[in-house]
Motif scaffolding. Structure first.
Motif, PDB file in Angstrom:
ATOM      1  N   VAL A 193       0.876  -1.305   0.031  1.00 52.22           N
ATOM      2  CA  VAL A 193       0.159  -0.033  -0.109  1.00 52.22           C
ATOM      3  C   VAL A 193       0.880   1.230  -0.124  1.00 52.22           C
ATOM      4  CG1 VAL A 193      -1.877   1.337   1.513  1.00 52.22           C
ATOM      5  CG2 VAL A 193      -1.810  -1.188   1.132  1.00 52.22           C
ATOM      6  N   LEU A 231      -2.557   7.131  -0.135  1.00 54.60           N
ATOM      7  CA  LEU A 231      -4.009   6.896   0.555  1.00 54.60           C
ATOM      8  C   LEU A 231      -4.180   8.043   1.301  1.00 54.60           C
ATOM      9  CD1 LEU A 231      -6.228   5.229   1.327  1.00 54.60           C
ATOM     10  CD2 LEU A 231      -4.748   3.944   2.905  1.00 54.60           C
ATOM     11  N   LYS A 259       1.746   1.638   7.583  1.00 53.73           N
ATOM     12  CA  LYS A 259       0.475   1.029   7.055  1.00 53.73           C
ATOM     13  C   LYS A 259      -0.699   0.753   8.074  1.00 53.73           C
ATOM     14  CE  LYS A 259       3.442  -0.731   3.290  1.00 53.73           C
ATOM     15  NZ  LYS A 259       4.550  -1.609   3.272  1.00 53.73           N
ATOM     16  N   VAL A 313      -5.440  -4.524   7.272  1.00 55.09           N
ATOM     17  CA  VAL A 313      -6.332  -4.837   6.074  1.00 55.09           C
ATOM     18  C   VAL A 313      -7.700  -4.373   6.150  1.00 55.09           C
ATOM     19  CG1 VAL A 313      -7.440  -6.813   4.765  1.00 55.09           C
ATOM     20  CG2 VAL A 313      -5.018  -6.908   5.467  1.00 55.09           C
ATOM     21  N   PHE A 350      -7.689  -0.604   5.851  1.00 58.84           N
ATOM     22  CA  PHE A 350      -7.649  -0.171   4.416  1.00 58.84           C
ATOM     23  C   PHE A 350      -8.746  -0.514   3.814  1.00 58.84           C
ATOM     24  CE2 PHE A 350      -5.935  -1.915   0.318  1.00 58.84           C
ATOM     25  CZ  PHE A 350      -5.380  -0.455  -0.307  1.00 58.84           C
ATOM     26  N   ALA A 351      -9.566  -1.557   3.869  1.00 55.87           N
ATOM     27  CA  ALA A 351     -10.633  -1.797   3.031  1.00 55.87           C
ATOM     28  C   ALA A 351     -11.902  -0.519   3.534  1.00 55.87           C
ATOM     29  CB  ALA A 351     -11.234  -3.080   3.508  1.00 55.87           C
ATOM     30  N   THR A 370     -10.653   2.791   1.663  1.00 56.23           N
ATOM     31  CA  THR A 370     -11.125   2.775   0.245  1.00 56.23           C
ATOM     32  C   THR A 370     -12.423   2.650  -0.077  1.00 56.23           C
ATOM     33  OG1 THR A 370     -10.752   0.125   0.095  1.00 56.23           O
ATOM     34  CG2 THR A 370      -8.915   1.691  -0.363  1.00 56.23           C
ATOM     35  N   THR A 371     -13.240   2.028   0.615  1.00 58.07           N
ATOM     36  CA  THR A 371     -14.837   2.026   0.514  1.00 58.07           C
ATOM     37  C   THR A 371     -15.310   3.504   0.908  1.00 58.07           C
ATOM     38  OG1 THR A 371     -14.782  -0.450   1.306  1.00 58.07           O
ATOM     39  CG2 THR A 371     -16.704   0.959   1.286  1.00 58.07           C
ATOM     40  N   PRO A 414     -11.188   1.887  -5.873  1.00 56.10           N
ATOM     41  CA  PRO A 414     -10.804   0.603  -5.681  1.00 56.10           C
ATOM     42  C   PRO A 414      -9.345   0.741  -5.147  1.00 56.10           C
ATOM     43  CG  PRO A 414     -10.241   1.405  -8.010  1.00 56.10           C
ATOM     44  CD  PRO A 414     -11.081   2.466  -7.313  1.00 56.10           C
ATOM     45  N   ALA A 415      -9.128  -0.506  -4.203  1.00 59.67           N
ATOM     46  CA  ALA A 415      -7.843  -0.549  -3.305  1.00 59.67           C
ATOM     47  C   ALA A 415      -6.709  -0.615  -4.349  1.00 59.67           C
ATOM     48  CB  ALA A 415      -7.982  -1.899  -2.793  1.00 59.67           C
ATOM     49  N   GLU A 416      -6.661  -0.916  -5.681  1.00 59.00           N
ATOM     50  CA  GLU A 416      -5.734  -1.196  -6.436  1.00 59.00           C
ATOM     51  C   GLU A 416      -5.061   0.172  -6.816  1.00 59.00           C
ATOM     52  OE1 GLU A 416      -8.692  -2.682  -7.104  1.00 59.00           O
ATOM     53  OE2 GLU A 416      -8.020  -4.882  -7.059  1.00 59.00           O
ATOM     54  N   TYR A 474      -2.105   0.626  -4.740  1.00 59.53           N
ATOM     55  CA  TYR A 474      -1.093  -0.305  -4.641  1.00 59.53           C
ATOM     56  C   TYR A 474       0.176   0.083  -5.398  1.00 59.53           C
ATOM     57  CZ  TYR A 474      -4.517  -4.280  -3.496  1.00 59.53           C
ATOM     58  OH  TYR A 474      -5.352  -4.973  -2.969  1.00 59.53           O
TER      59      TYR A 474
END
Length: 126
Positions: A7, A12, A49, A52, A55-56, A59-60, A65-67, A70
């Motif tokens: 990430v 972000l 970081k 998970v 992070f989800a 991004t939501t 998108p999470a990508e 990346y």
């Protein structure tokens, strides 16, 4: 995708900061709205970081998108980038605040900019 993805915390955090500012939220209000601790966001400001689940949630909340956040360990020039306009159009079409005409106009502007960038790179490499 070769290389193991990670990430990009800086990107972000910047995306969350821009969205936070646009909505007029404090960092604490943002954390509450997302459903993560304020310390999680604070740690991200220092380059750490998120887990998970956080992070989800982030991004939501950003509706991205999470990508998009990346990065891989693959050296930059070994992996070919997708076409700029092709990668941006789905994001534009997903926006509810843009009409079809708005999207078409932005596609034209982005395509013209991409053509100019390619032409300038070509001229420099000669």
């Amino acid at each position: 995708m070769s290389g193991s993805p990670s990430v990009d915390v800086k990107v972000l955090h910047a995306a969350m900061d821009a969205a936070r500012a646009e909505k007029g939220l404090s960092w604490r209000q943002l954390a509450k709205e997302i459903g993560v601790s304020a310390s999680t966001i604070s740690r991200m400001a220092n380059g750490l970081k998120p887990d998970v689940t956080a992070f989800a949630a982030m991004t939501t909340w950003l509706r991205m998108p999470a990508e998009a956040f990346y990065v891989t360990s693959t050296p930059q020039n070994q992996e070919e980038e997708p076409e700029l306009v092709a990668s941006l159009v789905p994001l534009l079409r997903a926006r509810r605040d843009l009409t079809e005409n708005d999207v078409a106009y932005l596609e034209e502007v982005l395509a013209a900019a991409a053509r100019r960038f390619r032409a300038e790179r070509g001229a420099r490499s000669r």
